[in-house]
Design a protein around this motif. Structure first.
Motif, PDB file in Angstrom:
ATOM      1  N   PHE A 182      39.128  17.829  33.973  1.00  0.00           N
ATOM      2  CA  PHE A 182      40.588  17.805  34.092  1.00  0.00           C
ATOM      3  C   PHE A 182      41.228  16.979  32.974  1.00  0.00           C
ATOM      4  N   ALA A 183      40.608  15.842  32.638  1.00  0.00           N
ATOM      5  CA  ALA A 183      41.164  14.999  31.577  1.00  0.00           C
ATOM      6  C   ALA A 183      41.132  15.719  30.235  1.00  0.00           C
ATOM      7  N   ALA A 184      40.016  16.356  29.904  1.00  0.00           N
ATOM      8  CA  ALA A 184      39.908  17.049  28.613  1.00  0.00           C
ATOM      9  C   ALA A 184      40.868  18.228  28.533  1.00  0.00           C
ATOM     10  N   ARG A 185      41.055  18.961  29.626  1.00  0.00           N
ATOM     11  CA  ARG A 185      42.048  20.055  29.619  1.00  0.00           C
ATOM     12  C   ARG A 185      43.443  19.514  29.331  1.00  0.00           C
ATOM     13  N   ARG A 186      43.753  18.358  29.899  1.00  0.00           N
ATOM     14  CA  ARG A 186      45.084  17.767  29.673  1.00  0.00           C
ATOM     15  C   ARG A 186      45.203  17.219  28.260  1.00  0.00           C
ATOM     16  N   MET A 219      32.639  21.686  27.964  1.00  0.00           N
ATOM     17  CA  MET A 219      31.642  21.069  27.087  1.00  0.00           C
ATOM     18  C   MET A 219      31.760  19.544  27.112  1.00  0.00           C
ATOM     19  N   SER A 220      32.966  19.027  27.288  1.00  0.00           N
ATOM     20  CA  SER A 220      33.135  17.574  27.444  1.00  0.00           C
ATOM     21  C   SER A 220      32.398  17.085  28.680  1.00  0.00           C
ATOM     22  N   ALA A 221      32.542  17.817  29.785  1.00  0.00           N
ATOM     23  CA  ALA A 221      31.858  17.447  31.013  1.00  0.00           C
ATOM     24  C   ALA A 221      30.341  17.498  30.827  1.00  0.00           C
ATOM     25  N   ALA A 225      31.919  14.672  36.265  1.00  0.00           N
ATOM     26  CA  ALA A 225      32.099  15.897  35.479  1.00  0.00           C
ATOM     27  C   ALA A 225      33.466  16.519  35.745  1.00  0.00           C
ATOM     28  N   LEU A 226      33.898  16.533  37.005  1.00  0.00           N
ATOM     29  CA  LEU A 226      35.178  17.162  37.348  1.00  0.00           C
ATOM     30  C   LEU A 226      36.353  16.388  36.760  1.00  0.00           C
ATOM     31  N   VAL A 227      36.322  15.063  36.861  1.00  0.00           N
ATOM     32  CA  VAL A 227      37.400  14.250  36.284  1.00  0.00           C
ATOM     33  C   VAL A 227      37.446  14.437  34.772  1.00  0.00           C
ATOM     34  N   THR A 228      36.292  14.468  34.134  1.00  0.00           N
ATOM     35  CA  THR A 228      36.248  14.690  32.682  1.00  0.00           C
ATOM     36  C   THR A 228      36.819  16.047  32.326  1.00  0.00           C
ATOM     37  N   LEU A 231      37.483   6.586  35.836  1.00  0.00           N
ATOM     38  CA  LEU A 231      37.879   7.546  34.800  1.00  0.00           C
ATOM     39  C   LEU A 231      39.168   8.254  35.192  1.00  0.00           C
ATOM     40  N   ALA A 232      39.325   8.572  36.477  1.00  0.00           N
ATOM     41  CA  ALA A 232      40.571   9.185  36.937  1.00  0.00           C
ATOM     42  C   ALA A 232      41.743   8.218  36.761  1.00  0.00           C
TER      43      ALA A 232
END
Length: 666
Positions: free
Chosen positions: A111-115, A126-128, A106-109, A161-162
């Motif tokens: 950060f990725a979605a924010r970027r 919501m992506s997480a 969830a945390l990696v998702t 994912l990271a």
């Protein structure tokens, strides 16, 4: 909608500690609603070598466990779990790692979605929620982003994912650094991800050079320079971690073909995937393409990231095609080993983030509930039907007016909708609701509550006021919904009883109501620790409950060619020749075993050292019965003076095709 805009503004104030707390609460909720399982399914083959690592004298006569304890694909995973089990109970270690893995995903998702999506915290959260709540497509049987139980890829997923996030943001060295520990936990998925990330970076550089008018050779040289160092580091890591310690394994073509066709066609062979799975995958990809086009057209989007994502997706689709041609049409060892359909987890991850972005954009720009229909439909789908709802939601959003020729939304004033569009939106929403009701299943129930809980957690973190209220509000929401679902088994009028039992997480290794658990408990308490037991073909859980060796079982198998050949020989010796695969093979073997004769049992005992046999209750025998219940009985195999030769095993080819007691053989 003004309320959604206010929520996004409040979420923009969150900091790193808030994100970590959000991921931990969401990971715990996801683990509960899966619901969590310990000691079942994949644990049947993963727990025995861990138990052996904790107790070297356990099950000494079990050849399969002996093979699994050698250096192999799960070596580092076993060492990690066994190391933790030295300082805490094994079930606690499993539960803790599962929650941490889901939280890290969830945390990696986030950060990725924010970027990827212009720094929007609402889209990221919501992506997480979607990633750790919705199973969606399952083509290939190994594309899960979250799981009901801990397996090697559960721990590897957040690291992989990271790694992909770093590759998409043009950081190949960091991508490799994240892929390395992921490769220790799951070598196949780790190697896939690292190679795909580096290839994405290299292809993007090559295409960029071509757009500048440079030659193909110059572009190729630039691409190689960009990824040469990280590729070399990863190659050296693979050699040091896997090749040098184990000396490599003999994965010959004959072994891989038989393994794919007999043991794991659901992972390897596209012809074994159902039409429903292909339909869901098609809907998912179509919705993802629509969402990607809108994402790339957005002025806030970093188009270089969007292009790298597209390159990666295209590369995966090419590999999936090769996974059919060079596995079923022209079998090759490379693609049989690659199991390319495992890469679908990357498609799922990107798609779910794109769906969350579409839904949040619609909600922010809508001024009526009718205009929000696309977002609502996109978010309400769960289980295997989620791709269909996602596609319907995107089609509704595409059909709405107020977009210019480039596809971007008008920003001047409130959006207007024609009467026809309003009626179409309302009709689509009603249709989706009715469809969800008709398609409602136990899997949908689990995921719907998980999705609802995740949305409540997001809302709790958007509450105004001091920061210390956020964790208590989120935890209160989880406990309230979790407590409600805990009452579901007591309310059979709400859902059927069989489905309700899936809401009961299993946290410890305890005997259940299955007859197999009863006979396992008796054997554990009344036989020597070094006893070897002959049992029906799908009896692997017996090992971890009884902690006694089995002659063989279908689920637990070695992963090298020589060990696999011996495993296949044991299956044939115990259950007869079988020309089916996977589940169908188990049914045939059960039927053969139900008719097993004392002579055949004695021959198996002479060859493999079996001391006891678990038989079906109706299987004929004159030996004393030590234990019996409604399905099984346990007999001691009497010793013989003259052991027969190893090749004298009687065949079950002439066994009757009907089962004397079908209900007991299943």
């Amino acid at each position: 909608m003004p309320a959604v805009i206010r929520i996004e503004q409040r979420l923009a104030d969150l900091r790193l500690r808030d994100f970590v707390l959000f991921a931990l609460v969401l990971g715990a909720a996801s683990t509960y609603f899966c619901p969590y399982r310990y000691g079942f399914v994949n644990h049947i083959e993963q727990l025995p070598p861990i138990l052996r690592a904790l107790d070297p004298g356990l099950m000494p006569g079990d050849e399969t466990v002996n093979e699994l304890c050698k250096f192999g694909p799960r070596f580092y995973y076993v060492q990690l779990i066994a190391g933790m089990a030295h300082v805490m109970p094994l079930p606690i270690a499993y539960l803790l790692l599962t929650v941490l893995a889901h939280s890290a995903t969830a945390l990696v998702t986030l950060f990725a979605a924010r970027r990827f999506f212009g720094g929007s915290t609402l889209v990221a959260m919501m992506s997480a929620v979607l990633v750790v709540s919705v199973s969606s497509i399952g083509i290939g049987g190994a594309s899960q982003l979250f799981r009901a139980q801990l397996v090697p890829q559960t721990l590897a997923t957040p690291l992989l994912l990271a790694s992909l996030m770093m590759a998409f943001t043009n950081k190949p060295k960091r991508a490799v650094l994240f892929a390395m520990p992921g490769c220790l936990l799951h070598p196949l998925a780790g190697a896939h991800t690292a190679a795909l990330g580096l290839a994405t970076v290299a292809l993007f550089v090559w295409l960029a050079e071509a757009r500048r008018g440079n030659s193909i050779a110059r572009g190729f040289a630039a691409a190689c320079r960009r990824v040469a160092l990280p590729a070399g580091l990863f190659g050296a890591f693979i050699y040091a971690a896997w090749v040098a310690p184990g000396g490599g394994h003999d994965y010959d073509l004959a072994f891989m073909v038989d393994f794919a066709r007999f043991r794991s066609p659901h992972h390897h062979l596209p012809s074994h995937f159902s039409l429903g799975v292909y339909g869901a995958f098609t809907c998912f990809v179509a919705a993802m393409i629509l969402a990607w086009r809108r994402w790339r057209a957005d002025d806030a989007t970093d188009r270089a990231i969007a292009d790298r994502v597209a390159i990666c997706m295209l590369a995966i689709f090419v590999l999936l095609l090769c996974g059919y041609v060079f596995v079923e049409v022209i079998p090759t060892k490379t693609f049989l080993m690659a199991q390319t359909f495992r890469l679908v987890f990357i498609i799922k991850w990107i798609g779910l983030m794109l769906f969350a972005a579409t839904a949040c954009r619609i909600l922010k720009q809508a001024h009526t509930w009718s205009q929000a229909a696309g977002a609502t439909i996109t978010l309400i789908g769960t289980g295997p039907f989620q791709p269909g709802f996602a596609l319907l939601g995107h089609l509704v959003e595409q059909a709405n007016p107020s977009r210019d020729r480039k596809g971007a939304e008008h920003n001047e004033g409130p959006k207007t909708s024609t009467k026809f569009a309003a009626i179409a939106n309302a009709t689509a929403l009603i249709t989706a609701t009715v469809a969800l009701t008709i398609l409602w299943s136990d899997e949908c129930v689990n995921e719907t509550f998980a999705l609802l809980t995740g949305s409540v957690i997001v809302l709790c973190f958007s509450l105004p006021g001091v920061a210390w209220r956020r964790p208590f509000g989120a935890l209160a929401g989880v406990l309230a919904i979790g407590g409600f679902t805990a009452l579901l088994p007591a309310g059979p009028t709400m859902i059927d009883t069989e489905a309700a039992t899936r809401f009961e997480p299993v946290f410890t290794l305890k005997e259940g109501t299955d007859s197999r658990d009863g006979v396992a408990a008796f054997v554990r308490d009344n036989t020597p620790r070094d006893a070897v037991v002959l049992a029906p073909p799908y009896f692997g859980r017996f090992r971890i409950l009884a902690q006694r060796a089995l002659v063989v079982d279908f689920k637990c198998m070695p992963y090298d060619a020589a060990g696999y050949a011996r495993w296949r020989e044991r299956l044939s010796d115990c259950y007869g020749e079988v020309h089916k695969s996977a589940g169908q093979a188990v049914i045939v073997m059960k039927n053969h075993y139900c008719w097993i004769t004392p002579d055949r049992i004695q021959n198996v005992a002479n060859k493999y050292g079996a001391d006891y046999a678990v038989l079906y209750r109706r299987t004929p025998t004159t030996w004393p019965v030590l234990y019996s219940d409604e399905r099984f009985k346990l007999v001691a195999i009497p010793p013989t003076q003259n052991a027969q030769e190893s090749g004298s095993i009687a065949r079950a080819d002439n066994a009757p095709t009907s089962n004397p007691d079908k209900s007991q053989a299943q």
